[in-house]
Design an enzyme around this catalytic site. Structure first.
Site, PDB file in Angstrom:
ATOM      1  CG  HIS A 131      -1.625   1.262   1.511  1.00 56.55           C
ATOM      2  ND1 HIS A 131      -2.936   1.486   1.152  1.00 56.55           N
ATOM      3  CD2 HIS A 131      -1.211   2.404   2.129  1.00 56.55           C
ATOM      4  CE1 HIS A 131      -3.288   2.704   1.522  1.00 56.55           C
ATOM      5  NE2 HIS A 131      -2.266   3.279   2.130  1.00 56.55           N
ATOM      6  CD  GLU A 132       2.055   3.468   3.679  1.00 58.09           C
ATOM      7  OE1 GLU A 132       2.289   4.555   3.108  1.00 58.09           O
ATOM      8  OE2 GLU A 132       1.055   3.292   4.394  1.00 58.09           O
ATOM      9  CG  HIS A 135       0.257   6.225  -0.568  1.00 59.31           C
ATOM     10  ND1 HIS A 135      -0.807   6.954  -1.033  1.00 59.31           N
ATOM     11  CD2 HIS A 135      -0.160   5.643   0.598  1.00 59.31           C
ATOM     12  CE1 HIS A 135      -1.834   6.821  -0.199  1.00 59.31           C
ATOM     13  NE2 HIS A 135      -1.467   6.029   0.789  1.00 59.31           N
ATOM     14  CD  GLU A 202      -4.655   6.543   2.633  1.00 60.40           C
ATOM     15  OE1 GLU A 202      -4.596   5.331   2.919  1.00 60.40           O
ATOM     16  OE2 GLU A 202      -3.647   7.260   2.533  1.00 60.40           O
TER      17      GLU A 202
END
Length: 285
Positions: A131-132, A135, A202
């Site tokens: 997930h990071e 980003h 997100e």
């Protein structure tokens, strides 16, 4: 594509709001000054925000010798995502949380708390770091930095307008009631725009992270566990610097009421539901 268009429109709106308040304070000259200030603040944020945030959280850089399992996990996921290897940091905090920072994929860093490493399984941790890295891949760090900077600047300018008044185009004192109204409503509008930007990013990072790891269910399980643990464990540094809350995978702030109303994170239940649908269908669009 729609999310990127929406994000661009929101970024334009928050910049326009900043310039309008500058105009209320000093007419056309105030608008020009506000634009120059916005550009200067964003330039500074672009180049130095990662260093400031990592120092703020007393993050310690690790490598293959100091945190071998964690470091290798990030390296493997970065390879899967076709990204350069980011710098890897640990934060000595009990609350499970993580974030990414850096101005672009070539100058990125990922950070995790010691609490998240204790709470999550290796599979769940892979979901979080994917997930990071999503980003990083989507360049969300730049977007979130600019939106946070602009929202803070709007609040500061609005306070200035309320206490010192403004001028119209002819240099005459502006309507004081209108000035007070703008001073009260502009920060709320700025916060709402920032919230909308962050929530959209997100969802995109959840989707992108699921693609990178190939395991949306792992991220869903991690979010559920982080949500349950984080709510009962204070994160002092985040409480002292609430503008950084939007960077985290889960809202680290403990306050309720208006703080939850203006949360920069989508509802955890909705994020989990979307991820479980991806796991069920095998589709990430």
């Amino acid at each position: 594509m729609f999310n990127w268009v929406k994000t661009a429109m929101l970024m334009a709106a928050i910049t326009a709001l900043f310039i309008v308040i500058g105009g209320m304070i000093g007419g056309s000259r105030g608008m020009t000054i506000a634009l120059l200030i916005a550009l200067g603040m964003n330039f500074f944020s672009y180049w130095f925000s990662d260093k400031m945030v990592l120092r703020m959280y007393n993050a310690q850089e690790v490598d293959e010798t100091t945190a071998p399992q964690f470091y290798r996990m990030v390296r493997e996921l970065a390879t899967r995502a076709n990204l350069p290897m980011p710098r890897v940091y640990l934060i000595d905090e009990s609350q499970p949380n993580a974030f990414a920072t850096g101005r672009n994929p070539e100058h990125a860093a990922v950070a995790a708390t010691t609490g998240i490493l204790r709470v999550l399984s290796e599979r769940e941790m892979r979901g979080v770091m994917a997930h990071e890295l999503a980003h990083v891949k989507h360049r969300d760090i730049l977007i979130s930095t600019i939106s946070a900077t602009m929202a803070g600047a709007i609040s500061a300018l609005a306070n200035f307008a309320m206490f010192f008044g403004g001028r119209d185009e002819n240099g005459r004192p502006a309507n004081p009631i209108a000035g007070i109204a703008v001073a009260l409503l502009a920060p709320i509008a700025g916060a709402l725009i920032q919230m909308a930007i962050s929530r959209a990013r997100e969802f995109e990072a959840d989707r992108g992270g699921a693609q990178i790891s190939g395991d949306p269910q792992a991220l869903a399980s991690a979010l559920d566990k982080i949500h349950r643990y984080a709510s009962g464990i204070p994160f002092q540094t985040a409480e002292e610097h609430p503008a950084t809350a939007q960077m985290m995978i889960m809202n680290p702030l403990s306050g309720g009421g208006l703080q939850n109303l203006f949360s920069t994170h989508p509802a955890t239940e909705e994020r989990i539901a979307r991820l479980m649908e991806m796991a069920r269908t095998g589709r990430f669009d």
